[in-house]
Scaffold this active site. Structure first.
Site, PDB file in Angstrom:
ATOM      1  N   ALA A   1       0.777  -1.139   0.389  1.00 61.30           N
ATOM      2  CA  ALA A   1       0.505  -0.061   0.083  1.00 61.30           C
ATOM      3  C   ALA A   1       0.588   1.575  -0.328  1.00 61.30           C
ATOM      4  O   ALA A   1       0.745   2.389   0.883  1.00 61.30           O
ATOM      5  CB  ALA A   1      -0.501  -0.160   2.109  1.00 61.30           C
ATOM      6  N   GLY A   2       1.683   1.110  -1.159  1.00 56.63           N
ATOM      7  CA  GLY A   2       2.849   2.650  -1.121  1.00 56.63           C
ATOM      8  C   GLY A   2       2.958   3.302  -2.098  1.00 56.63           C
ATOM      9  O   GLY A   2       0.991   3.515  -2.656  1.00 56.63           O
TER      10      GLY A   2
ATOM     11  N   ILE B   1       2.962   3.336  -5.800  1.00 52.82           N
ATOM     12  CA  ILE B   1       1.450   2.307  -6.847  1.00 52.82           C
ATOM     13  C   ILE B   1       0.039   1.984  -5.560  1.00 52.82           C
ATOM     14  O   ILE B   1      -0.313   2.002  -6.397  1.00 52.82           O
ATOM     15  CB  ILE B   1       2.216   1.545  -6.884  1.00 52.82           C
ATOM     16  CG1 ILE B   1       4.005   1.901  -7.441  1.00 52.82           C
ATOM     17  CG2 ILE B   1       1.828   1.151  -8.449  1.00 52.82           C
ATOM     18  CD1 ILE B   1       4.593   0.705  -8.426  1.00 52.82           C
ATOM     19  N   GLY B   2       0.931   1.271  -4.896  1.00 50.47           N
ATOM     20  CA  GLY B   2      -0.405   0.983  -3.889  1.00 50.47           C
ATOM     21  C   GLY B   2      -2.019   1.950  -3.663  1.00 50.47           C
ATOM     22  O   GLY B   2      -2.880   1.721  -3.835  1.00 50.47           O
TER      23      GLY B   2
ATOM     24  N   HIS C   1      12.195  -6.402 -18.406  1.00 51.19           N
ATOM     25  CA  HIS C   1      12.063  -4.453 -17.664  1.00 51.19           C
ATOM     26  C   HIS C   1      13.150  -4.520 -17.185  1.00 51.19           C
ATOM     27  O   HIS C   1      13.686  -4.540 -16.250  1.00 51.19           O
ATOM     28  CB  HIS C   1      11.075  -4.544 -16.852  1.00 51.19           C
ATOM     29  CG  HIS C   1      10.354  -3.174 -16.600  1.00 51.19           C
ATOM     30  ND1 HIS C   1      10.097  -2.512 -17.249  1.00 51.19           N
ATOM     31  CD2 HIS C   1       9.851  -2.925 -15.211  1.00 51.19           C
ATOM     32  CE1 HIS C   1       9.952  -1.567 -16.030  1.00 51.19           C
ATOM     33  NE2 HIS C   1      10.017  -1.785 -15.392  1.00 51.19           N
TER      34      HIS C   1
HETATM   35  N1  APR Z   1       4.452  -7.569   2.859  1.00 49.38           N
HETATM   36  C1  APR Z   1       3.832  -6.617   2.765  1.00 49.38           C
HETATM   37  N2  APR Z   1       4.415  -5.030   2.162  1.00 49.38           N
HETATM   38  C2  APR Z   1       4.888  -4.770   2.584  1.00 49.38           C
HETATM   39  C3  APR Z   1       6.506  -6.016   2.554  1.00 49.38           C
HETATM   40  C4  APR Z   1       6.030  -7.591   2.317  1.00 49.38           C
HETATM   41  N3  APR Z   1       6.656  -8.134   3.401  1.00 49.38           N
HETATM   42  N4  APR Z   1       7.536  -5.326   2.297  1.00 49.38           N
HETATM   43  C5  APR Z   1       7.617  -4.223   2.127  1.00 49.38           C
HETATM   44  N5  APR Z   1       6.212  -4.096   1.943  1.00 49.38           N
HETATM   45  C6  APR Z   1       5.113  -2.420   1.729  1.00 49.38           C
HETATM   46  C7  APR Z   1       6.194  -1.437   1.912  1.00 49.38           C
HETATM   47  O1  APR Z   1       5.502  -1.832   3.417  1.00 49.38           O
HETATM   48  C8  APR Z   1       5.592  -0.136   1.267  1.00 49.38           C
HETATM   49  O2  APR Z   1       4.285   0.369   1.593  1.00 49.38           O
HETATM   50  O3  APR Z   1       5.524  -2.541   0.184  1.00 49.38           O
HETATM   51  C9  APR Z   1       4.926  -0.635  -0.277  1.00 49.38           C
HETATM   52  C10 APR Z   1       5.791  -0.294  -1.289  1.00 49.38           C
HETATM   53  O4  APR Z   1       5.795   0.844  -1.422  1.00 49.38           O
HETATM   54  P1  APR Z   1       6.791   1.850  -1.775  1.00 49.38           P
HETATM   55  O5  APR Z   1       8.379   1.687  -1.256  1.00 49.38           O
HETATM   56  O6  APR Z   1       5.601   3.002  -2.333  1.00 49.38           O
HETATM   57  O7  APR Z   1       6.461   1.533  -3.288  1.00 49.38           O
HETATM   58  P2  APR Z   1       5.923   0.973  -5.042  1.00 49.38           P
HETATM   59  O8  APR Z   1       6.564   2.470  -5.326  1.00 49.38           O
HETATM   60  O9  APR Z   1       4.918   1.202  -3.998  1.00 49.38           O
HETATM   61  O10 APR Z   1       6.804   0.802  -5.683  1.00 49.38           O
HETATM   62  C11 APR Z   1       6.575  -0.592  -5.286  1.00 49.38           C
HETATM   63  O11 APR Z   1       6.700  -1.774  -7.595  1.00 49.38           O
HETATM   64  O12 APR Z   1       8.054  -0.616  -9.378  1.00 49.38           O
HETATM   65  C12 APR Z   1       7.916  -1.679  -8.263  1.00 49.38           C
HETATM   66  O13 APR Z   1      10.375  -0.472  -7.640  1.00 49.38           O
HETATM   67  C13 APR Z   1       8.844  -0.510  -7.632  1.00 49.38           C
HETATM   68  O14 APR Z   1       9.217  -2.888  -6.069  1.00 49.38           O
HETATM   69  C14 APR Z   1       9.145  -1.953  -6.225  1.00 49.38           C
HETATM   70  C15 APR Z   1       7.744  -1.675  -6.119  1.00 49.38           C
END
Ligand code: APR
Length: 320
Positions: free
Chosen positions: A11-12, A14-15, A176
């Site tokens: 839920a970061g 992209i989420g 990619h």
């Molecule tokens: N289980 C669930 N969520 C997790 C876990 C896990 N084990 N580990 C990390 N997360 C969550 C983080 O808490 C964070 O909220 O994944 C989310 C990732 O969000 P961001 O850091 O904002 O990254 P984002 O820009 O959304 O990208 C996510 O997509 O494009 C790819 O390279 C990018 O690998 C990255 C992914």
């Protein structure tokens, strides 16, 4: 008919954007899962509170427990870490591979009938690992990369020609990463292939070469500007196009990281190729004719993906 249930694992950046788009496009109810406490709950509530203004009806929930994704029709996986300036997508392999293991177990237990779209990088290797760990049929597990890469290519071409993005189609093959293969021969404006547009004087081959290079480095360009993370609006929009094609059985032809079992002469790996996405998931891999230069570039890209998969197998022998 009940609404579709869409689980967003991660839920970061992209989420959150995915959840917002699901609402705006009225694709179904959303469950956001994350290991970070409060983040999925907070984002879900925020987006739910935008629904009266935007006029969509959907349930939005945030959770730290996999149970809540039970029965999801679609799972979109962004869990893991994004890259920072100076990092390649491949630098994320170690850490995100462990995350794919946990996510795969959660999907296997609670959403075994879902269509799974992976976005986590390094994409082609992570979707391969995710399919192994969740055990769903390969046709139901796919990686989002080509829609994004071709969207970048389309945008740059539309800008170059000063025409609507709607009239530009583009074609990107391969992994990619830096070795991706944007194919100008199969890219067109209203059906007119790019090489013909060069002949017509719309642009020069040198400009096209620059655009191809910029497309391949499209992700890094944004990472260097943002400094704190990677692209999220276009990746989210791209995954939503794939989810929509599945949920509405649109049978769109989209470039995706798909499991190959002999197509293009490759086996047991995920790499970007055009596929038809419909109600059965990946319903068909489209095998196009490649000339010798294109084939060489595609094979180089596939070899680089294969290298990452071998690295995954070394770290997690159970995946082999
Ligand atoms: N289980 C669930 N969520 C997790 C876990 C896990 N084990 N580990 C990390 N997360 C969550 C983080 O808490 C964070 O909220 O994944 C989310 C990732 O969000 P961001 O850091 O904002 O990254 P984002 O820009 O959304 O990208 C996510 O997509 O494009 C790819 O390279 C990018 O690998 C990255 C992914």
């Amino acid at each position: 008919m009940a609404r579709n249930k869409i689980a967003l694992i991660g839920a970061g950046q992209i989420g959150g954007t995915l959840a917002h788009l699901v609402g705006l496009k009225q694709l179904g109810d959303v469950v956001m899962f994350d290991v970070a406490e409060g983040i999925p709950q907070g984002k879900a509530l925020d987006i739910a509170q935008s629904s009266p203004v935007n006029g969509f009806d959907a349930k939005f929930g945030g959770t730290n427990s996999y149970e809540a994704i039970e029965g999801a029709d679609v799972c979109i996986v962004t869990a893991g870490v994004p890259r920072k300036p100076g990092m390649s997508r491949d630098d994320l392999l170690d850490i995100n591979l462990k995350v794919m293991d946990q996510v795969g177990a959660g999907i296997k237990k609670y959403a075994p009938n879902a269509f799974v779209i992976c976005i986590t990088n390094p994409l082609d290797a992570m979707v391969w690992a995710l399919q192994k760990s969740c055990g769903l049929p390969a046709q139901k597990v796919v990686g989002m990369a080509g829609v994004l890469d071709s969207a970048r290519f389309r945008y740059f071409l539309a800008d170059e020609f000063n025409v609507s993005v709607q009239d530009v189609t583009a074609f990107v093959l391969g992994g990619h990463g830096d070795t991706m293969v944007p194919l100008t021969r199969y890219s067109a404006v209203a059906g007119i292939p790019v090489p013909d547009l060069v002949k017509m004087g719309w642009t020069t081959q040198a400009r096209i070469d620059e655009i191809v290079k910029r497309t391949a480095n499209g992700g890094a360009e944004i990472v260097n500007l943002l400094k704190t993370g990677s692209a999220f609006y276009a990746p989210a929009a791209s995954a939503i196009a794939m989810a929509e094609s599945y949920l509405l059985d649109k049978k769109r032809v989209l470039p995706c990281a798909a499991y190959l079992s002999g197509e293009y002469g490759l086996k047991d790996l995920y790499v970007g190729v055009p596929v038809v996405i419909g109600a059965k998931g990946v319903e068909r891999v489209v095998e196009v004719e490649l000339n010798s230069a294109e084939r060489a570039a595609f094979e180089k890209s596939a070899a680089s993906v294969q290298g990452l998969i071998e690295a995954c197998k070394k770290i997690a022998p159970s995946l082999a």
